[in-house]
Each structure stands twice: as C-alpha cells, then as structure tokens.
Write a protein that holds these residues in place. Structure first.
Motif, PDB file in Angstrom:
ATOM      1  N   UNK A 186       0.841  -1.192   0.000  1.00  0.00           N
ATOM      2  CA  UNK A 186       0.000   0.000   0.000  1.00  0.00           C
ATOM      3  C   UNK A 186       0.876   1.242   0.000  1.00  0.00           C
ATOM      4  N   UNK A 187       0.244   2.378  -0.324  1.00  0.00           N
ATOM      5  CA  UNK A 187       0.927   3.665  -0.399  1.00  0.00           C
ATOM      6  C   UNK A 187       0.451   4.537   0.757  1.00  0.00           C
ATOM      7  N   UNK A 188       1.410   5.159   1.462  1.00  0.00           N
ATOM      8  CA  UNK A 188       1.090   6.182   2.456  1.00  0.00           C
ATOM      9  C   UNK A 188       1.471   7.523   1.837  1.00  0.00           C
ATOM     10  N   UNK A 189       0.505   8.446   1.766  1.00  0.00           N
ATOM     11  CA  UNK A 189       0.759   9.705   1.062  1.00  0.00           C
ATOM     12  C   UNK A 189       0.225  10.885   1.853  1.00  0.00           C
ATOM     13  N   UNK A 190       0.931  12.012   1.739  1.00  0.00           N
ATOM     14  CA  UNK A 190       0.437  13.298   2.244  1.00  0.00           C
ATOM     15  C   UNK A 190      -0.039  14.104   1.051  1.00  0.00           C
ATOM     16  N   UNK A 191      -1.177  14.783   1.222  1.00  0.00           N
ATOM     17  CA  UNK A 191      -1.804  15.516   0.124  1.00  0.00           C
ATOM     18  C   UNK A 191      -2.095  16.934   0.593  1.00  0.00           C
ATOM     19  N   UNK A 192      -1.653  17.929  -0.192  1.00  0.00           N
ATOM     20  CA  UNK A 192      -1.852  19.347   0.121  1.00  0.00           C
ATOM     21  C   UNK A 192      -2.661  20.010  -0.974  1.00  0.00           C
ATOM     22  N   UNK A 193      -3.481  20.979  -0.572  1.00  0.00           N
ATOM     23  CA  UNK A 193      -4.256  21.788  -1.510  1.00  0.00           C
ATOM     24  C   UNK A 193      -3.350  22.911  -2.016  1.00  0.00           C
ATOM     25  N   UNK A 194      -3.000  22.882  -3.307  1.00  0.00           N
ATOM     26  CA  UNK A 194      -2.098  23.891  -3.880  1.00  0.00           C
ATOM     27  C   UNK A 194      -2.819  24.740  -4.921  1.00  0.00           C
ATOM     28  N   UNK A 195      -4.160  24.816  -4.807  1.00  0.00           N
ATOM     29  CA  UNK A 195      -4.921  25.584  -5.796  1.00  0.00           C
ATOM     30  C   UNK A 195      -4.489  27.043  -5.797  1.00  0.00           C
ATOM     31  N   UNK A 196      -4.396  27.668  -4.605  1.00  0.00           N
ATOM     32  CA  UNK A 196      -4.007  29.079  -4.529  1.00  0.00           C
ATOM     33  C   UNK A 196      -2.567  29.260  -5.008  1.00  0.00           C
ATOM     34  N   UNK A 197      -1.688  28.348  -4.643  1.00  0.00           N
ATOM     35  CA  UNK A 197      -0.300  28.464  -5.077  1.00  0.00           C
ATOM     36  C   UNK A 197      -0.192  28.402  -6.595  1.00  0.00           C
ATOM     37  N   UNK A 198      -1.001  27.520  -7.229  1.00  0.00           N
ATOM     38  CA  UNK A 198      -1.000  27.440  -8.697  1.00  0.00           C
ATOM     39  C   UNK A 198      -1.499  28.733  -9.294  1.00  0.00           C
TER      40      UNK A 198
END
Length: 767
Positions: free
Chosen positions: A513-525
């Motif tokens: 399995x994969x352990x992942x961290x996910x961030x919202x980068x909409x504003x940065x884009x």
C-alpha cells in the motif's frame, strides 16, 4: 502446521525420511548412471563390431577389382585374351563367397561377366561386338570345365550404359554404387567398380564386382544386444539396407521395380523412433558418433548413431536397446528400499511426536499467556508459570515490545487523524482508498466514511494519468515519489493537489500500500499563473521599449538620405525642365520620386511619434487618394511576386484621422497579403481593396487569395506571427493605430483566402 509440537515431530520424521531417501536414491541414481553409461559403451562396441564386420565383408570386393584392374593395365592379362580374363574373374568369384558376380567391360562395348548359378555352378556371359554371334552364355562347374553353351541373338546389353561403368569412368578411381535389389536373385546388393586406365591416361574399361549384402542382415540378426536390443544400417538417402529381419528390406516401387524401404516407411516403429527426425531433404548427415535416448510406447531406450567410416560409403549404423534391459532390477529394488525408508520414518515420527509434545508444553503455555497479554486480559506484571529460561527472557522482551507497540499505535493514530495535511492509505493493486484523515476529506468536500473504498483515480480529472502506473514504477525503483494533479471536489469544483507518497511493502503479494500526504495547492498554482502572466507582460513591454528605441534611431538615420533624395530629385527636375529638349516623362518620374520620398518621411515621423506617445494631428483626407498612394508604395513588391493589386472604384469619401497612421495600416495589410500569396504559391495572385459607407463609418476591406489564417491564431496579439522571420508587431501596431483614430480592425476567412477590414469616422462626401 503452525504448532511447534507438530513441527518438531514432522521435522524428526522428515529428517529420518530424508536421510534414508537420500541414501536410497543416491545409490539408485549412481548405479543407474553407471549402468546406463555401460549400456551406451556396449552399444558403441556393437556398432564398432558391425562396422568392422562390414568392412571385412566389403573390402575384398574392392581389392579384387583393383587387382583385376592392375593385371589388365599392366597387360599381365590382356583384354583381348577373353578366356584368360574370364578365368581370372572366375577365380576371384571362387575365392570370395560374398561375391555374387565379377565382370569387365571395355570402351568398345565388349563384356565378360561371371556369376554364381547354383551350388558348384557358374555362368559366364561373353559379349564380342566384332563377331557373330554377339552374345554367348557358358555354363561351367567349380573346376572351370565347360558344361554347356548357348547363344542369345536378342541380347542388347551394353556395359558402357551401366551406372557402375559411368561412375568409374567419371571418377577415375574405385567407386561404390548405392545399394540396390538384384533383379534376378531379389536380394540386396552393392557394386564395387574400378576403371582400367592405359599408360597414356586413357580409360579402356572398368572392372566390377557385385556383393550380396544379405549377409550383413544375417549378422545383425545374430547379434546379442541385451534382451531386446537391435541394430540396422541406413544408406545416405535414408533407405534401410540391413536389418535383423531381412523380410522388411524389400518394397515395390514405381513400375513394379524392387527397392529398399525408407526409414520413414520401415515397418519397425521402434527403429523409426531410434533414428528420430534426422532425415532431411539432403538425406542422412551423421558425421560423428551421436548418443541419444528416446521413448516409445512408454518405454525408455538408449541408442547410438555411428557413421560407417569405409572410404566414400555413406552408411550409418543405428543401435538401440531398452533401458530396463540394463537397470530394470535396480528399479525394482529402489521401490523396496523406499518403502523401508517410509516405515522407518513413520516409527521415528511417532517417537518424535511424543518427545515434541513434552518439549512443547511450556512453549504452548507461554504462547497462550502472550496472547492474553496482547488482548489486555492479563496484566503484563502478573507472575509467569515455570518455564524455560529462554522463554522467561523472551516474555520480558515481548511484554516490553507490546507496551511500546500500543504506545506507538496510539501516537500514530492521533498524528494521522489530527494532521493539518491530508493523509491517505491507498491499495497498490486496486488503487482504492484504505484509510483517509479529516483534512483530506475537507479538501475534497466529502465525509471520511464516504471516501474509504473509493478509487483514488475517480477523484481526479479524467485527463490525468493513471496513478496505478506511477505506483508500479515506484515499486520497481524502490523510491518515494510525488506529483501534482487536478482533482474534482464533490461539488464539481476543480482543486489542485500535491501528492507525496511512499510504497510500503508488506512482503505478501497483493498487500502493498501507499502512504501519502496531500496538500491543496490551488491558490499556489493561481499565484504561479499570475506571476507567469506578469513576466510575459514585462517581457512584452521590454520588447516594445526596444522597438521604440530602434524605430526612433531608424527614423533619424533614414530622414537624412530621404531629404537628400528629395533635394536631388527636385534639382534634377529643374535641370530637365530648363533644357530645350526636356523629357516630360523623366520630369514626371522625378516628381513621383520626390513625392514618394516625402511620403516615406511622413510615415517614419508618424511612426516615431506614435511609439513615443507624441500627439499626432488629425486631418480630413480622401480615402481613395490614400489607397492609390499606398498601392504605389508596394507596387514593386507586388510585381516581383506577380501579384495584382485592384482598388475597386467608388466615390471619394472624406475621413477624419491621422493620415500617415492610416497609410501605415493600409501598407502593412497590402504587404501581408502579398507575402501570404507568395508563400502559398497560389495560382490566382490578386489583392482587392474595397470601401463601403456604413452610416457615420467608412469600412475598408483588403481581401487576398492566399492560404487564409489558421484557426486559433491571435493575429492582433503582440509578438504573434505566422511568418518564420516575423516579429509579430505589424498587426498589433495596426490595431493600436486604427483604435487610436476611432475605428476598429478585424479579419475573416473566405473561400479563396482572408479578408482584413477596418473602419474610420467619416467627415463628408466629395463629388
């Protein structure tokens, strides 16, 4: 199978069984290999015996032919003395019982032939082409006494047409024919022949000996090759010429002739299997000893293929025998020893089971206590029952490990659930979410429970690549990985996310399995897009400033030569007009040069003023006059490209604008049209300019027969161009000039090319 007691018992029994089995099978395989190697050596010896017997059988025939040839060549026996030559052949036939016949033929067609004709009887056939009768048959006894004589007036035999004679004459040395079936005796045979050559190298005839090779089959039938072994002989074309069963050696060919059967036709399936599929279109090619094994009807055989090795005779000896003829007894003994080994292992296994149960009792108690501690049903500090010292140490380490593990799990659970960044577990095989935290659910607008079991790919934009491929590549490289992707919230709004994951390999197939961290980068884009847009605008402003400085310098440099051109043209016009023979056409040309120079100067000054944002004077002027002037400016370019410029006739309309700026726009549109037509190579080369009155506006259309404009091309955008060497400023400047004069500019695609149109404010109508 997970019980230590059972494992111990099975281990003890297994070790016993393994040890006995290794001994039994090691002894068996060693004996088997030894016997099979002996069997192959025995087959090789049999093959060598067959070869040597056959050599001894055939060699006298060649010796006899060579002896007769030597006697004939050295005139010890003259060819003309047929009675003496007949006697020589008769003596050779008597000395070698395997000879079926001996004969001599010469280049004139004369022939002397002696063959066996029953017990103690011989028959001679003498052909003398120069006498009558031509053919005489003589019956003789074993002492060469003539018993009878007869004449055959119908005999037409000619030795020169026979294969043995032709081959011996061609090779100029001793030859062997391919085996064949004798016509009279219907027995297999072969012929040895040698040419008779004179001292001056001329072939005078050939001596031949027929050999009955039935004896080879008789020898093969008497060979003792184990209980069921056999051997046979093949010719180079795959025909079986010797076999233990001589009855299989004769078959009927085309036209009723007798011939040998091919190995593929032989009525002996074991022999066919022994030879295998080695017969090709080129025949049998065995140039060295080949050891091979084969199986037929469930029985394993060992076999040997050996080349004959007698000069140019291309024969192959095949010998085979069943493996069981050599190793059958030890196979039976192997199973008996195996059963004994199984019995010993069973007894030792039962003893081992009892012993293992006694040894395992404390271990079993330790395992039960450990399970209860893990479940929280027993206090880890509770006293431990009496057991092995090693288990007491293991209990202490286990209790400490359990306590530490529970603490770590609690801390990790809180960290995962309360993290300020989105966190997920994803199954590598299916791509489904196994676990999510509150922050990830918040980013996508879902409830946590609704996301568990959902495929992660379904949360992304359909155009995004398949994440399962990314997982597979990361597993192969054993590295962490990351990417950015566009996801879709529950309400349909797009959201950009940054994914940083690592593969956790459980060691079990299908459980990674994969352990992942996910961030919202909409504003940065969005910030990055804004910064990129500002960078483009800054670059465009910088280019425009450079172009302004370039245009200012260019205008300054061009004004001086334009002024000189104007002055020189004016002076030349005065000189021409003062001459008595003054040429009116030259004066007109000089006047036009002066006019165009003034016009160029006006355009340069207006362009410099526009770039520097200087004020330009608005005047009223006639549009038709300006269009004609613009046409003259580009007329030279149009002629070079064989392009016609047509100004449609219409009433002269007055417009209110900066004349030079409008002229610049018209010239730019005309030049663009000429260049487009030239690049496309259009068969029709025409630019048509039309004017229309639209209320208070004047519309000017410039239509060409070029390739048109590609869809999606922003022609009026700065630095956007379709030319390989263009800067993308012409149409952008034209739009700015037209809009500065109160109009607008646009383009439309037509069936034959493109149409550029612009409008200007009207001042009035001029008649």
């Amino acid at each position: 199978m997970k019980s230590l007691g059972v494992i111990l018992a099975l281990a003890l029994a297994g070790i016993q069984l393994f040890a006995v089995t290794v001994v039994v099978f090691s002894s068996y395989f060693t004996s088997e290999r030894t016997l099979l190697e002996f069997a192959r050596n025995q087959l090789a010896d049999v093959g060598t015996n067959v070869i040597e017997h056959t050599k001894g059988f055939l060699t006298p025939a060649r010796n006899a032919t060579e002896l007769s040839t030597a006697l004939a060549e050295n005139q010890v026996v003259r060819r003309e003395e047929r009675a003496m030559l007949e006697g020589l052949l008769f003596q050779q036939l008597r000395s070698a019982p395997q000879f079926a016949a001996a004969y001599y033929g010469d280049e004139e067609g004369n022939f002397i032939f002696v063959k066996r004709d029953g017990p103690d009887r011989y028959q001679s056939k003498i052909i003398n082409v120069a006498s009558e009768p031509r053919t005489v048959f003589i019956q003789r006894d074993e002492k060469f006494k003539k018993l009878s004589e007869r004449i055959d007036p119908n005999d037409t035999y000619d030795p020169r047409e026979r294969p043995w004679f032709i081959a011996a004459k061609k090779e100029l040395s001793s030859i062997w024919t391919d085996p064949y079936i004798f016509f009279t005796s219907r027995l297999p045979g072969i012929t040895a022949a040698t040419p008779v050559i004179s001292f001056d190298g001329v072939v005078q005839g050939a001596v031949g000996v027929d050999i009955d090779i039935q004896e080879i089959s008789n020898f093969l039938s008497q060979l003792r090759i184990s209980d069921n072994g056999a051997a046979f002989v093949l010719n180079r074309n795959g025909d079986v010429i010797a076999h233990p069963n001589p009855n299989l050696l004769t078959t009927v060919g085309e036209g009723g002739t007798l011939k040998f059967p091919s190995i593929t036709q032989l009525n002996d399936p074991i022999a066919r299997a022994a030879f295998g599929d080695r017969l090709t279109e080129e025949g049998v090619a065995v140039d060295q000893e080949i050891r091979t094994d084969f199986e037929y009807a469930g029985v394993r055989y060992v076999s040997m293929l050996m080349p004959f090795g007698l000069g140019e005779i291309p024969w192959t000896i095949v010998v085979y025998a069943p493996e069981d003829d050599f190793i059958g007894p030890i196979k039976a003994n192997r199973w008996q020893n195996t059963l004994i080994a199984i019995g010993v292992a069973a007894v030792t296994g039962l003893v081992g089971l009892a012993l293992a149960n006694r040894i395992h009792a404390p271990v079993r108690a330790f395992a039960v206590r450990s399970a209860l501690i893990s479940q929280g049903e027993i206090d880890p500090d509770a006293p431990m029952p009496s057991t092995y010292k090693e288990l007491e140490n293991a209990n202490t380490a286990l209790v400490s490990e359990i306590s530490q593990r529970k603490k770590t799990e609690t801390e990790y659970q809180l960290t995962f659930d309360m993290a300020s960044r989105g966190m997920v577990y994803i199954d590598v095989a299916s791509g489904k979410l196994l676990r999510v935290n509150a922050r990830f659910a918040e980013i996508l607008g879902y409830d946590q429970g609704a996301l568990v079991g959902t495929e992660f790919q379904s949360l992304l934009n359909p155009d995004e690549p398949d994440v399962l491929e990314e997982f597979g590549g990361s597993i192969a490289e054993h590295t962490a990985f990351g990417f950015e992707a566009e996801a879709v919230r529950k309400d349909g709004e797009p959201v950009w996310i940054s994914f940083n994951g690592v593969i956790i390999q459980s060691g079990q197939e299908g459980e990674d399995y994969v352990v992942a961290t996910i961030d919202d980068i909409t504003k940065a884009r969005a910030y990055e897009d804004t910064i990129e847009s500002l960078n483009r605008e800054i670059a465009h402003v910088s280019r425009r400033q450079v172009m302004g400085e370039l245009a200012t310098g260019l205008a300054h440099e061009l004004n001086q030569p334009l002024t000189a051109i104007t002055q020189n043209a004016d002076a030349a016009r005065i000189i021409v007009s003062n001459r008595e023979d003054g040429n009116g056409e030259v004066s007109a040309l000089l006047e036009e040069i002066e006019q165009q120079a003034h016009q160029a100067g006006d355009i340069i000054r207006a362009l410099r003023g526009f770039i520097r944002k200087e004020d330009n004077r608005t005047t009223s002027f006639g549009i038709r006059n300006l269009l004609e002037q613009a046409r003259r400016l580009v007329l030279s370019e149009a002629r070079q490209q064989s392009t016609e410029i047509v100004i449609r006739k219409s009433p002269e309309l007055m417009v209110k604008a900066v004349r030079v700026q409008v002229a610049q726009v018209v010239v730019n549109l005309l030049r663009n049209a000429i260049e487009a037509i030239a690049e496309e190579g259009s068969p029709t080369r025409r630019v048509v300019v039309t004017t229309h009155e639209l209320g208070t506006q004047l519309q000017v259309d410039v239509e060409d027969t070029g390739p048109g404009v590609a869809e999606g091309m922003g022609l009026f955008t700065q630095f956007e161009t379709t030319k390989a060497d263009g800067m993308g400023l012409g149409l952008s400047i034209s739009r700015s000039l037209i809009e500065a004069n109160g109009g607008r500019i646009w383009f439309e695609s037509t069936e034959s090319g493109a149409r550029f149109s612009f409008t200007l404010p009207l001042e009035g109508r001029m008649t």
